[in-house]
Design a protein around this motif. Structure first.
Motif, PDB file in Angstrom:
ATOM      1  N   HIS A  87     -41.734  80.909 -10.430  1.00 20.31           N
ATOM      2  CA  HIS A  87     -42.623  79.864  -9.897  1.00 20.31           C
ATOM      3  C   HIS A  87     -41.966  78.335 -10.201  1.00 20.31           C
ATOM      4  N   LEU A  88     -41.155  78.224  -9.081  1.00 21.79           N
ATOM      5  CA  LEU A  88     -40.347  76.793  -9.226  1.00 21.79           C
ATOM      6  C   LEU A  88     -41.211  75.530  -8.579  1.00 21.79           C
ATOM      7  N   THR A  89     -41.001  74.456  -9.445  1.00 24.68           N
ATOM      8  CA  THR A  89     -41.844  73.347  -9.254  1.00 24.68           C
ATOM      9  C   THR A  89     -40.864  72.505  -8.305  1.00 24.68           C
ATOM     10  N   HIS A  90     -41.538  72.138  -7.002  1.00 22.65           N
ATOM     11  CA  HIS A  90     -41.164  71.257  -6.064  1.00 22.65           C
ATOM     12  C   HIS A  90     -41.150  69.615  -6.502  1.00 22.65           C
ATOM     13  N   LYS A  91     -40.585  69.023  -6.057  1.00 25.92           N
ATOM     14  CA  LYS A  91     -40.653  67.444  -6.380  1.00 25.92           C
ATOM     15  C   LYS A  91     -41.867  66.834  -6.338  1.00 25.92           C
ATOM     16  N   SER A  92     -42.726  67.474  -5.212  1.00 24.15           N
ATOM     17  CA  SER A  92     -43.893  67.023  -5.031  1.00 24.15           C
ATOM     18  C   SER A  92     -45.034  67.482  -5.789  1.00 24.15           C
ATOM     19  N   GLY A  93     -44.629  68.383  -6.742  1.00 28.58           N
ATOM     20  CA  GLY A  93     -45.497  68.969  -7.637  1.00 28.58           C
ATOM     21  C   GLY A  93     -46.155  70.345  -7.349  1.00 28.58           C
ATOM     22  N   THR A  94     -46.042  70.716  -5.973  1.00 34.52           N
ATOM     23  CA  THR A  94     -46.395  72.158  -5.726  1.00 34.52           C
ATOM     24  C   THR A  94     -45.503  73.196  -6.142  1.00 34.52           C
ATOM     25  N   GLN A  95     -45.992  74.404  -6.332  1.00 31.90           N
ATOM     26  CA  GLN A  95     -45.070  75.588  -6.747  1.00 31.90           C
ATOM     27  C   GLN A  95     -44.597  76.302  -5.502  1.00 31.90           C
ATOM     28  N   GLN A  96     -43.262  76.926  -5.631  1.00 31.51           N
ATOM     29  CA  GLN A  96     -42.717  77.657  -4.899  1.00 31.51           C
ATOM     30  C   GLN A  96     -42.436  78.809  -5.445  1.00 31.51           C
ATOM     31  N   ILE A  97     -42.818  80.230  -4.893  1.00 28.11           N
ATOM     32  CA  ILE A  97     -42.866  81.233  -5.170  1.00 28.11           C
ATOM     33  C   ILE A  97     -41.514  81.898  -4.766  1.00 28.11           C
ATOM     34  N   SER A  98     -40.620  82.491  -5.717  1.00 31.35           N
ATOM     35  CA  SER A  98     -39.359  82.778  -5.109  1.00 31.35           C
ATOM     36  C   SER A  98     -38.885  83.920  -5.891  1.00 31.35           C
ATOM     37  N   VAL A  99     -37.998  84.760  -5.131  1.00 29.22           N
ATOM     38  CA  VAL A  99     -37.547  86.139  -5.618  1.00 29.22           C
ATOM     39  C   VAL A  99     -36.021  85.490  -6.109  1.00 29.22           C
ATOM     40  N   PHE A 100     -35.695  85.797  -7.461  1.00 38.05           N
ATOM     41  CA  PHE A 100     -34.512  85.182  -8.040  1.00 38.05           C
ATOM     42  C   PHE A 100     -33.587  86.228  -8.498  1.00 38.05           C
ATOM     43  N   LYS A 101     -32.372  86.248  -8.029  1.00 36.34           N
ATOM     44  CA  LYS A 101     -31.439  87.545  -8.284  1.00 36.34           C
ATOM     45  C   LYS A 101     -30.350  86.538  -9.180  1.00 36.34           C
ATOM     46  N   ILE A 102     -30.262  87.348 -10.384  1.00 35.51           N
ATOM     47  CA  ILE A 102     -29.467  86.680 -11.610  1.00 35.51           C
ATOM     48  C   ILE A 102     -28.082  87.425 -11.694  1.00 35.51           C
ATOM     49  N   LYS A 103     -26.894  86.980 -11.969  1.00 36.58           N
ATOM     50  CA  LYS A 103     -25.609  87.609 -12.089  1.00 36.58           C
ATOM     51  C   LYS A 103     -25.192  86.884 -13.312  1.00 36.58           C
ATOM     52  N   ASN A 104     -24.679  87.459 -14.374  1.00 31.49           N
ATOM     53  CA  ASN A 104     -23.791  86.934 -15.421  1.00 31.49           C
ATOM     54  C   ASN A 104     -22.361  86.522 -15.118  1.00 31.49           C
ATOM     55  N   ILE A 105     -21.800  85.583 -15.653  1.00 38.17           N
ATOM     56  CA  ILE A 105     -20.250  85.148 -15.517  1.00 38.17           C
ATOM     57  C   ILE A 105     -19.651  85.249 -16.810  1.00 38.17           C
ATOM     58  N   GLN A 106     -18.732  86.091 -17.116  1.00 31.54           N
ATOM     59  CA  GLN A 106     -18.333  86.216 -18.696  1.00 31.54           C
ATOM     60  C   GLN A 106     -17.141  85.378 -18.733  1.00 31.54           C
ATOM     61  N   ASN A 107     -16.181  85.410 -17.664  1.00 30.49           N
ATOM     62  CA  ASN A 107     -14.975  84.606 -17.848  1.00 30.49           C
ATOM     63  C   ASN A 107     -14.128  84.820 -18.990  1.00 30.49           C
ATOM     64  N   GLY A 117     -27.679  82.015 -10.183  1.00 18.17           N
ATOM     65  CA  GLY A 117     -28.960  82.654  -9.829  1.00 18.17           C
ATOM     66  C   GLY A 117     -28.987  82.509  -8.127  1.00 18.17           C
ATOM     67  N   PHE A 118     -29.488  83.427  -7.491  1.00 20.78           N
ATOM     68  CA  PHE A 118     -29.644  83.306  -6.097  1.00 20.78           C
ATOM     69  C   PHE A 118     -31.118  83.609  -5.518  1.00 20.78           C
ATOM     70  N   ILE A 119     -31.802  82.608  -4.796  1.00 19.18           N
ATOM     71  CA  ILE A 119     -33.083  82.787  -4.138  1.00 19.18           C
ATOM     72  C   ILE A 119     -32.889  83.487  -2.918  1.00 19.18           C
ATOM     73  N   ILE A 120     -33.534  84.640  -2.806  1.00 16.67           N
ATOM     74  CA  ILE A 120     -33.167  85.667  -1.799  1.00 16.67           C
ATOM     75  C   ILE A 120     -34.633  85.444  -0.740  1.00 16.67           C
ATOM     76  N   HIS A 121     -35.454  84.994  -1.224  1.00 17.80           N
ATOM     77  CA  HIS A 121     -36.784  84.818  -0.496  1.00 17.80           C
ATOM     78  C   HIS A 121     -37.201  83.326  -0.426  1.00 17.80           C
ATOM     79  N   TYR A 122     -37.173  82.518   0.549  1.00 17.33           N
ATOM     80  CA  TYR A 122     -37.343  81.282   0.663  1.00 17.33           C
ATOM     81  C   TYR A 122     -37.491  80.726   1.967  1.00 17.33           C
ATOM     82  N   LYS A 123     -37.829  79.293   2.017  1.00 16.64           N
ATOM     83  CA  LYS A 123     -38.199  78.870   3.443  1.00 16.64           C
ATOM     84  C   LYS A 123     -36.840  78.335   3.898  1.00 16.64           C
ATOM     85  N   HIS A 124     -36.274  78.674   4.886  1.00 15.60           N
ATOM     86  CA  HIS A 124     -34.935  78.286   5.417  1.00 15.60           C
ATOM     87  C   HIS A 124     -35.025  76.976   5.885  1.00 15.60           C
ATOM     88  N   LYS A 125     -33.851  76.165   5.734  1.00 12.49           N
ATOM     89  CA  LYS A 125     -33.794  74.912   6.118  1.00 12.49           C
ATOM     90  C   LYS A 125     -32.376  74.755   6.778  1.00 12.49           C
TER      91      LYS A 125
END
Length: 937
Positions: A87-107, A117-125
């Motif tokens: 539940h990511l918080t928009h600058k306006s204060g509203t919450q954006q419910i997002s599906v967040f894919k995570i991958k680690n980078i070990q270098n 992290g890659f948000i795979i469900h979101y409102k496209h702009k």
């Protein structure tokens, strides 16, 4: 690959990172934001520099942070990819419910040092491609640049693999094409056997999408328009994959296209989810539309949706309901209840509410409805899903059934029903009262328990089993629960219900009838006994003569007691003369000596102490005489109040402890109960006086040894005692010990002093408080005096419970009191006293403020009004308040205590009056008086 190629690829990777159509973020293990793309900034409404100052913690809910931490811990164990709903918080204060894919980078590190992290469900702009402009191609050849290139490349590769994204690069001058490994994977092609080209992709485009795909590509090249295309591909295994492709054209200064860069994303899962969601929505909409109950979605009090069934039984149209406040259609008397329920619902209360209310239809018609309300998310915010059922007919049936049941239950004839096995299945109230059972006890009981003749071979059982099922009436006996029997007349009927046979019996108690019959039989016997009565009267006359003789004897004895009383009073007067003169001598003598001019400070203090002690002694003598006089004439009143017995015990200990400093006497108190259990309701002043008298005697007659006092709890009584090791009481004087003036007769006066009234007063006071007093004594060994007091922890009156007893309870009457007092110290004193009345107290510092507070709170019940105040005096404030509410109780308080001041206050409209300085006990009694009246109202 050389450094120039690395730098070229770094620019490409950075461009691709910023061009990702989905939001991407790189963050460290401690949630610090390291890199974000433009889509991520657009998604949350921030500028890049604003976000890079924040931590990921600032954008998440607490629950999300905890879950994300657990996932990052798993990354330390093994290299895995995970999905999480945030539940990511928009600058306006509203919450954006997002599906967040995570991958680690070990270098090349043993544990991950950053994550993507890659948000795979979101409102496209739409994306702003200006980031590509101004890329600095003149990077220095330092090692830091190479390291940054490697890090960006790893980040980009991890992100595109995680999101299922491939990309391609076409040099339109040299006609050289290049595909990323991920693009080959998406299309299931072998890089070794496939030459990358736009024509190759076109071969796999679904036939239905080819024309649109070509047209969009050509328009992008020719019209300087970037392309964003969704299409289907038939992969090498004949499976269909849904792709989203974004293309950007780079041109030279003349506008000629020289390079094409594209990103291809596999969106098959999103398409499948969208289709499933659509099917789910259609299924649930069908269920709602065909439901037999009315259904509405209420958000922020407004109906957002109603189903056809609600329109059907309410007779409203969709336009008349949707967009209107739900509360507008609730009966006026029910609105507040419904408002309170939906207020809790909007605050996120998840429990299911079920209640009954009334719905307003057209033409002011009302119907009864049953409402079931539960929480749901509607368009991202809390809403109430409301199920409404018309229960008007059910209510009418219940009312008719209740009316019938009331008539049967309150009938003055006992009614009970039994099945064919003689088991009782129903009884009314009158039958329960007649038989002494509760309804629960009688039901399932067999008839033989209440009808002793039921199991016999008599006609009653034969009639119970009669197949004609005709009604008949008999007289018999019934047995109560306590075993007693009483005569009854019962009328029995048969009834068949659900193919089962039952008997209904109507019961009349004919005890009075039989008594009347018996009375007639006994009338003749009474006449026969009349002569015997006259004989007994003669005998009673003889006994009366004997009684008269006995009375004469008692009169003679009374005369002797009167003479004895006169003798005792004469002795008392002589004793009082001595007792009064003694302190008076001290007062007069040392007062004269106190005036000597050459008297030093030490002697002056010594003489003053003698005068004060003599005054106190004289006051005690006068108080004793007044007390016994008031008690004998019945003028003493008992005032019930809250008394903490443990506190009283310790007050006495402090009071007498100084006596032990000059005597060879040890002094011990004893408390049997905890402080919170030692609270009773009695007259504290009189209880203190009793204990004080007994302790005073103990110290008076004990020169050495010890004095013990305290109480114990036994059989719901407190048993107080005072035990000493003093001179004791001679056997021949024990019977006189509680009689007034006896000390003078005993000859103790000269030796020990005193009026001889203390024990007599104590006995009267104990009896007034509902107790008994007695003693045990042995001459020269000491005495023990006992008295009892009820262990009474009841309330003072009405619903007013002292503050110590109330704890945190909120039940009972809560008085609203206004104290009009300009002196802060006086107000604090009054507030401390009145808090025990479970009250809400308002404070006004002048008459005008008192009027203003009352206007805002017209339900204030009692006003304690100071007459002399600034701005507006008490009389003017009283006049205004009484005009608003004549029923409000106003008690005047003033420092002027003359009779005319009291009359003036009462004539001005005050309900009562109390003079300053205010006595706590008088004020409590005054408030109890009016609080009781308010409770009764």
């Amino acid at each position: 690959m050389g450094r120039e190629d690395d730098l070229k690829n770094a620019n490409i990777y950075k461009s691709f990172f910023d061009l990702f159509p989905d939001p991407v973020v790189q963050f460290s293990a401690d949630f610090k934001l390291l890199k974000i793309n433009k889509a991520f900034c657009d998604y949350l409404g921030f500028q890049e520099h604003e976000l890079l100052k924040k931590s990921l913690v600032h954008l998440l809910d607490k629950d999300d942070i905890s879950e994300l931490k657990n996932i990052l811990k798993e990354f330390k164990q093994k290299k895995i990819d995970r999905e999480i709903i945030l539940h990511l918080t928009h600058k306006s204060g509203t919450q954006q419910i997002s599906v967040f894919k995570i991958k680690n980078i070990q270098n090349n590190q043993p544990t991950p040092n950053s994550f993507v992290g890659f948000i795979i469900h979101y409102k496209h702009k739409n994306l702003d491609n200006s980031i590509l402009e101004g890329i600095d191609n003149n990077f220095t050849q330092s090692e830091k640049v190479v390291e940054e290139l490697e890090r960006v490349k790893n980040l980009f590769k991890g992100a595109q693999k995680l999101a299922g994204i491939g990309y391609f690069d076409v040099d339109m001058i040299t006609h050289t094409d290049w595909w990323s490994d991920e693009l080959y994977d998406i299309l299931l092609m072998d890089p070794k056997n496939t030459d990358p080209s736009l024509e190759k992709i076109l071969e796999f485009v679904h036939p239905d999408d080819k024309a649109n795909f070509k047209e969009r590509i050509n328009r992008c090249i020719q019209n300087e328009d970037n392309a964003n295309i969704e299409y289907r591909c038939l992969r090498t295994d004949n499976s269909i994959v849904y792709l989203r492709e974004q293309i950007e054209i780079f041109r030279d200064s003349s506008g000629k296209p020289i390079r094409m860069i594209g990103i291809v994303q596999d969106i098959s899962m999103q398409k499948i989810n969208q289709q499933a969601l659509k099917e789910s929505e259609e299924k649930y909409r069908t269920l709602v539309e065909s439901a037999t109950d009315g259904i509405a979605i209420v958000q922020q009090g407004i109906m957002q949706y109603v189903n056809p069934e609600l329109l059907k039984f309410s007779d409203y149209t969709n336009e008349e309901l949707v967009g209107k406040p739900f509360i507008n259609f609730i009966a006026p008397e029910e609105k507040q209840k419904v408002i309170n329920i939906h207020k809790e619902r909007m605050m996120g209360d998840t429990k299911v509410y079920n209640y009954e209310t009334r719905l307003c239809l057209k033409e002011n018609k009302l119907i009864d409805i049953e409402v079931t309300s539960t929480l749901l998310k509607y368009k991202g915010n809390n809403a109430a899903l409301v199920f409404i059922r018309d229960i008007s007919e059910k209510k009418k049936a219940e009312e008719q059934l209740a009316l019938m049941r009331f008539g049967i239950d309150h009938s003055q004839i006992g009614i009970y029903m039994a099945d064919e096995n003689g088991v009782i299945t129903y009884v009314n109230d009158y039958a329960c009262k007649s038989l002494g059972y509760s309804a629960e006890e009688l039901i399932k009981l067999k008839l033989e328990k209440i009808d002793p003749n039921y199991n016999s071979k008599s006609r009653i059982k034969r009639r119970y089993n009669n197949t004609t099922r005709s009604s008949w009436t008999i007289e018999t006996w019934h047995k109560r629960k306590d075993g007693t029997e009483f005569p009854v007349e019962i009328t029995i009927n048969y009834i068949e219900f659900n193919k089962k046979l039952f008997t209904i019996s109507f019961l009349k108690n004919i005890t009075d009838r039989q008594k009347a019959q018996e009375a007639l039989k006994q009338q003749n016997t009474e006449y026969q006994l009349l002569n015997e009565k006259y004989l007994r009267q003669n005998q009673e006359l003889i006994q009366s003569l004997d009684h008269i003789k006995s009375i004469n004897t008692e009169l003679k004895e009374a005369k002797i007691r009167a003479e004895e009383s006169d003798r005792l009073k004469s002795a008392f007067i002589a004793n009082m003369s001595h007792e009064i003169r003694t302190p008076m001598n001290g007062i007069i003598g040392f007062s004269n000596m106190y005036t000597k001019p050459d008297l030093n400070a030490e002697k002056r203090d010594y003489y003053a102490k003698i005068v004060i002690d003599s005054c106190n002694r004289l006051l005690r003598i006068v108080n004793d005489v007044l007390d016994i006089s008031r008690i004998e004439t019945g003028q003493v009143q008992v005032k019930s109040e809250e008394v903490n017995v443990n506190d009283l015990i310790m007050e006495l200990f402090v009071f007498y402890k100084s006596n032990t400093e000059h005597h060879r006497v040890s002094f011990y108190p004893y408390k049997a109960l905890k402080d919170e259990d030692s609270i009773i309701f009695t007259d504290k002043t009189k209880l203190f006086q009793i204990m004080n008298n007994l302790l005073s005697n103990a110290f008076k007659f004990t020169e050495s040894g010890h004095i013990k006092y305290g109480y114990e709890l036994k059989d719901n009584e407190l048993i107080f005692y005072v035990k000493d090791t003093g001179i004791g009481i001679p056997s021949d004087q024990k019977k006189f010990i509680f009689q007034p003036f006896r000390q003078a007769d005993m000859g103790f006066t000269r030796q020990y002093g005193g009026t001889g009234l203390g024990l007599a007063i104590s006995k009267k006071l104990v009896e007034l408080l509902g107790g008994n007093i007695w003693f045990e004594s042995e001459e020269a060994k000491g005495s023990v005096f006992y008295f009892t007091m009820p262990y009474n922890q009841l309330k003072i009156s009405g619903n007013l419970t002292p503050l110590k007893k109330q704890g945190k309870e909120k039940s009972g009457t809560k008085l609203k009191i206004l104290i009009a007092e300009d002196e802060e110290v006086n107000y604090l004193f009054l507030e401390e006293i009145l808090l025990k009345f479970n009250s809400r107290i308002y404070h006004a510092k002048d008459g005008k403020e008192a009027v203003d507070i009352f206007k805002k709170n017209p339900d204030i019940q009692i006003i304690l009004m100071d007459i002399k105040m600034p701005v507006m005096d008490g009389y003017k404030a009283l006049k205004i308040i009484k005009k608003i509410s004549p029923e409000t109780i106003v008690i005047a308080q003033t420092a002027y205590a003359m009779t005319e001041d009291r009359k003036k206050a009462l004539s001005a409209g005050c309900d009562d009056y109390i003079a300053k300085p205010i006595n706590k006990d008088e004020l409590v009694l005054l408030f109890i008086k009016y609080a009781d009246k308010l409770v009764k109202k």
